[in-house]
Design a protein around this motif. Structure first.
Motif, mmCIF file in Angstrom:
data_model
loop_
_atom_site.group_PDB
_atom_site.id
_atom_site.type_symbol
_atom_site.label_atom_id
_atom_site.label_comp_id
_atom_site.label_asym_id
_atom_site.label_seq_id
_atom_site.Cartn_x
_atom_site.Cartn_y
_atom_site.Cartn_z
ATOM 1 N N GLU A 71 12.381 -45.885 52.148
ATOM 2 C CA GLU A 71 11.365 -46.583 52.952
ATOM 3 C C GLU A 71 10.059 -46.715 52.172
ATOM 4 O O GLU A 71 9.394 -47.753 52.248
ATOM 5 N N GLU A 72 9.697 -45.684 51.415
ATOM 6 C CA GLU A 72 8.518 -45.765 50.544
ATOM 7 C C GLU A 72 8.725 -46.860 49.496
ATOM 8 O O GLU A 72 7.822 -47.653 49.211
ATOM 9 N N HIS A 73 9.906 -46.888 48.913
ATOM 10 C CA HIS A 73 10.254 -47.911 47.912
ATOM 11 C C HIS A 73 10.116 -49.314 48.506
ATOM 12 O O HIS A 73 9.470 -50.185 47.915
ATOM 13 N N CYS A 82 10.878 -60.208 47.152
ATOM 14 C CA CYS A 82 11.543 -58.899 47.172
ATOM 15 C C CYS A 82 13.016 -59.088 47.499
ATOM 16 O O CYS A 82 13.370 -59.783 48.441
ATOM 17 N N HIS A 83 13.846 -58.416 46.716
ATOM 18 C CA HIS A 83 15.295 -58.576 46.880
ATOM 19 C C HIS A 83 15.993 -57.227 46.999
ATOM 20 O O HIS A 83 17.137 -57.092 46.585
ATOM 21 N N PHE A 84 15.314 -56.240 47.562
ATOM 22 C CA PHE A 84 15.956 -54.935 47.713
ATOM 23 C C PHE A 84 16.983 -54.980 48.835
ATOM 24 O O PHE A 84 16.928 -55.827 49.721
ATOM 25 N N LEU A 85 17.950 -54.059 48.737
ATOM 26 C CA LEU A 85 18.954 -53.917 49.792
ATOM 27 C C LEU A 85 18.434 -52.906 50.800
ATOM 28 O O LEU A 85 18.007 -51.816 50.414
ATOM 29 N N ASP A 86 18.474 -53.240 52.079
ATOM 30 C CA ASP A 86 18.050 -52.278 53.096
ATOM 31 C C ASP A 86 19.120 -51.189 53.231
ATOM 32 O O ASP A 86 20.159 -51.218 52.557
ATOM 33 N N LEU A 87 18.873 -50.209 54.087
ATOM 34 C CA LEU A 87 19.784 -49.073 54.228
ATOM 35 C C LEU A 87 21.202 -49.504 54.608
ATOM 36 O O LEU A 87 22.180 -48.962 54.092
ATOM 37 N N LYS A 125 20.421 -51.694 41.566
ATOM 38 C CA LYS A 125 19.605 -51.814 42.772
ATOM 39 C C LYS A 125 18.921 -50.480 43.082
ATOM 40 O O LYS A 125 19.432 -49.415 42.751
ATOM 41 N N SER A 126 17.781 -50.555 43.736
ATOM 42 C CA SER A 126 17.096 -49.416 44.361
ATOM 43 C C SER A 126 16.855 -48.229 43.436
ATOM 44 O O SER A 126 16.968 -47.085 43.835
ATOM 45 N N MET A 127 16.467 -48.496 42.186
ATOM 46 C CA MET A 127 16.077 -47.409 41.292
ATOM 47 C C MET A 127 14.694 -46.924 41.714
ATOM 48 O O MET A 127 13.743 -47.696 41.788
ATOM 49 N N ARG A 128 14.603 -45.630 41.993
ATOM 50 C CA ARG A 128 13.328 -45.070 42.445
ATOM 51 C C ARG A 128 13.278 -43.583 42.134
ATOM 52 O O ARG A 128 14.252 -42.866 42.351
ATOM 53 N N THR A 129 12.153 -43.126 41.626
ATOM 54 C CA THR A 129 11.908 -41.705 41.372
ATOM 55 C C THR A 129 10.811 -41.243 42.312
ATOM 56 O O THR A 129 9.862 -41.985 42.576
ATOM 57 N N THR A 130 10.928 -40.020 42.828
ATOM 58 C CA THR A 130 9.855 -39.490 43.668
ATOM 59 C C THR A 130 8.594 -39.339 42.822
ATOM 60 O O THR A 130 8.667 -39.155 41.604
ATOM 61 N N LYS A 131 7.456 -39.399 43.456
ATOM 62 C CA LYS A 131 6.193 -39.261 42.729
ATOM 63 C C LYS A 131 6.121 -37.918 41.987
ATOM 64 O O LYS A 131 5.628 -37.838 40.868
ATOM 65 N N ALA A 132 6.617 -36.855 42.606
ATOM 66 C CA ALA A 132 6.569 -35.526 41.991
ATOM 67 C C ALA A 132 7.463 -35.427 40.759
ATOM 68 O O ALA A 132 7.249 -34.553 39.911
ATOM 69 N N ALA A 133 8.448 -36.316 40.621
ATOM 70 C CA ALA A 133 9.395 -36.235 39.513
ATOM 71 C C ALA A 133 9.188 -37.316 38.456
ATOM 72 O O ALA A 133 9.992 -37.436 37.531
ATOM 73 N N LEU A 134 8.097 -38.082 38.557
ATOM 74 C CA LEU A 134 7.856 -39.146 37.586
ATOM 75 C C LEU A 134 7.732 -38.577 36.173
ATOM 76 O O LEU A 134 7.189 -37.491 35.971
ATOM 77 N N ARG A 135 8.239 -39.327 35.215
ATOM 78 C CA ARG A 135 8.153 -39.015 33.796
ATOM 79 C C ARG A 135 8.810 -37.689 33.414
ATOM 80 O O ARG A 135 8.378 -37.004 32.501
ATOM 81 N N ARG A 136 9.878 -37.364 34.148
ATOM 82 C CA ARG A 136 10.647 -36.149 33.847
ATOM 83 C C ARG A 136 12.099 -36.475 33.506
ATOM 84 O O ARG A 136 12.943 -35.594 33.516
ATOM 85 N N GLY A 137 12.391 -37.742 33.212
ATOM 86 C CA GLY A 137 13.728 -38.131 32.790
ATOM 87 C C GLY A 137 14.690 -38.465 33.917
ATOM 88 O O GLY A 137 15.877 -38.695 33.667
#
Length: 152
Positions: A18-20, A33-38, A74-86
């Protein structure tokens, strides 16, 4: 880091998606925007994965089969806390392995342009994705770009 198949029913995954969705809509012109919903992420043609450290969600990503040998990321997303950690690199590697295992020989993607999307462009270029014309039902706009890679 553990990458698991599925997870669309987990509240942390739902919150991240939902944040994404909200951030993509905020950073994109209307109609681009062309994301797939749930519901669409749960389709049989979509393979959805989540990355975890213990019970802490780190990110998610998916691929959708477009044909027998062509898929779309599709829907590639990293949590803010895990950014730049691979996390994104690990998810993308996993998606490519799974796509190969399902007979996919080419992976493509559509994404936006501008500052919010620069990290994604860099990740995909590092993995050998190159810019390409629109694929599938997409139409080019000044906002979106398309990338593709043939899988070995």
């Amino acid at each position: 880091m553990e990458i698991r198949a599925g997870g669309l029913d987990h509240p942390d995954v739902v919150a991240l998606l939902e944040e994404h969705f909200a951030e993509m809509l905020a950073a994109s012109p209307p109609g681009t925007c062309h994301f797939l919903d749930l519901t669409k992420l749960a389709a049989d043609t979509v393979h959805f994965f989540t990355a975890w450290k213990g019970e802490t969600l780190l990110g998610c990503g998916a691929f959708q089969a477009l044909s027998d040998d062509h898929g779309e990321i599709k829907s590639m997303r990293t949590t803010k806390a895990a950014l730049r950690r691979g996390v994104a690199a690990a998810l993308l590697s996993h998606i490519e392995r799974e796509a190969r295992a399902h007979g996919i020989r080419q992976l493509s993607l559509e994404t936006g342009t501008g500052a919010p999307f620069e990290a994604a462009h860099g990740l995909y270029r590092r993995f050998g994705y190159g810019y390409c014309p629109p694929f599938g039902d997409y139409e080019a706009t000044d906002f979106n770009v398309f990338m593709t890679r043939t899988l070995d």
